[in-house]
Design an enzyme around this catalytic site. Structure first.
Site, short mmCIF file in Angstrom:
data_model
loop_
_atom_site.label_atom_id
_atom_site.label_comp_id
_atom_site.label_asym_id
_atom_site.label_seq_id
_atom_site.Cartn_x
_atom_site.Cartn_y
_atom_site.Cartn_z
N HIS A 1 0.83 -1.21 0.00
CA HIS A 1 0.00 0.00 0.00
C HIS A 1 0.87 1.26 0.00
O HIS A 1 0.54 2.25 -0.68
CB HIS A 1 -0.92 0.01 1.22
CG HIS A 1 -2.11 -0.89 1.10
ND1 HIS A 1 -2.01 -2.27 1.09
CD2 HIS A 1 -3.44 -0.61 0.97
CE1 HIS A 1 -3.22 -2.80 0.98
NE2 HIS A 1 -4.11 -1.82 0.90
N HIS B 1 1.39 -3.61 9.36
CA HIS B 1 2.81 -3.49 9.05
C HIS B 1 3.54 -2.85 10.22
O HIS B 1 2.94 -2.16 11.05
CB HIS B 1 3.03 -2.64 7.80
CG HIS B 1 2.57 -3.28 6.53
ND1 HIS B 1 3.32 -4.20 5.83
CD2 HIS B 1 1.41 -3.12 5.83
CE1 HIS B 1 2.65 -4.59 4.76
NE2 HIS B 1 1.49 -3.95 4.74
#
Length: 288
Positions: free
Chosen positions: A209, A251
């Protein structure tokens, strides 16, 4: 003669009486190693008393020199192991710095994962973060670029949309290869309820992303004519997409930071591989 107590004590301690040179008995322990024989010339020099000669022989320079050399050889051999252990246990400065950075990264990522689940401190914001997550997913971007390419009437618009589609495919390939090579697991507090995942999505480094957001932001700002508020909105969207990955626990901080860095330079690669209409027509002509 020794007294009965001395005999009983010697029997218990495992000693044997031995007559000495002066008529007295000496008790020699059976557990000890027998002393080395005394040289005959030393006996002649010191008299007929073997006890005195044996004590003098033990203090001789030759004996001291031999014992010192044996101790030094033993000590020298024993010093090699600590040196090897120090080489194994003392890592380099780079290793220490990397371990410290990873420890800080894990600690900070866990502290910032405030939307990792509904029970988190910011669990009520989790639906909004998941909506931002979908806005940076690869499938909506690929589908949107393909649709705009199909609907575009101008050659300039088709050129831009074609290269955007190529950039998105390149991003998916590079991120997938790097994730498969590094194979870093996602944070422990992450919940695997992500939208449209694949096998490599079980790994976290780098953040796809973040790479996509950084690359698409540069692409849109350089190839679309946007007003100043829209340009600020594009930059704000890219920043929020990356930050939401840490808030959701998807993440670690370093995954997103490297993803931004990678996506920024991916745009330079797209510019190098830019497909113009002339190049596209020549490629189609060669295929026909």
């Amino acid at each position: 003669m020794p007294s009965p107590k001395a005999r009983s004590g010697s029997g218990r301690s495992g000693s044997v009486p031995c007559p000495g040179g002066n008529g007295r008995y000496e008790f020699i322990s059976l557990n000890r190693t027998p002393p080395s024989p005394v040289p005959p010339q030393l006996l002649q020099r010191q008299g007929s008393d073997p006890t005195t000669a044996r004590l003098r022989a033990s203090e001789s320079p030759v004996r001291r020199r031999g014992s010192g050399s044996s101790n030094s050889s033993t000590g020298g051999g024993g010093q090699q192991l600590p040196e090897e252990d120090c080489m194994r246990l003392n890592p380099s400065f780079f290793g220490i710095a990397l371990s410290s950075l990873l420890a800080i990264d894990l600690w900070l990522s866990k502290r910032l994962g405030v939307c990792a689940c509904e029970d988190s401190s910011w669990g009520s914001v989790r639906p909004l973060m998941k909506l931002i997550e979908v806005s940076g997913h690869g499938i909506p971007w690929l589908a949107g670029a393909a649709y705009c390419l199909y609907k575009s009437d101008s050659p300039a618009g088709q050129e831009v949309m074609l290269n955007l589609l190529m950039a998105l495919v390149l991003d998916v390939v590079l991120v997938g290869v790097l994730k498969a090579v590094v194979r870093r697991r996602r944070p422990a507090h992450n919940r695997m309820d992500m939208f449209a995942t694949f096998s490599v999505d079980s790994y976290s480094f780098p953040s796809g992303h973040a790479t996509r957001a950084a690359m698409c932001a540069r692409f849109l700002l350089n190839h679309l004519v946007l007003a100043a508020p829209l340009r600020v909105l594009v930059l704000l969207w890219a920043t929020i997409v990356g930050f939401s990955r840490v808030l959701l626990g998807r993440h670690n901080v370093t995954d997103v930071a490297f993803g931004f860095f990678m996506g920024y330079w991916q745009y330079n690669l797209v510019e190098m591989l830019w497909l113009s209409p002339v190049m596209l027509q020549s490629a189609i002509g060669q295929l026909h």
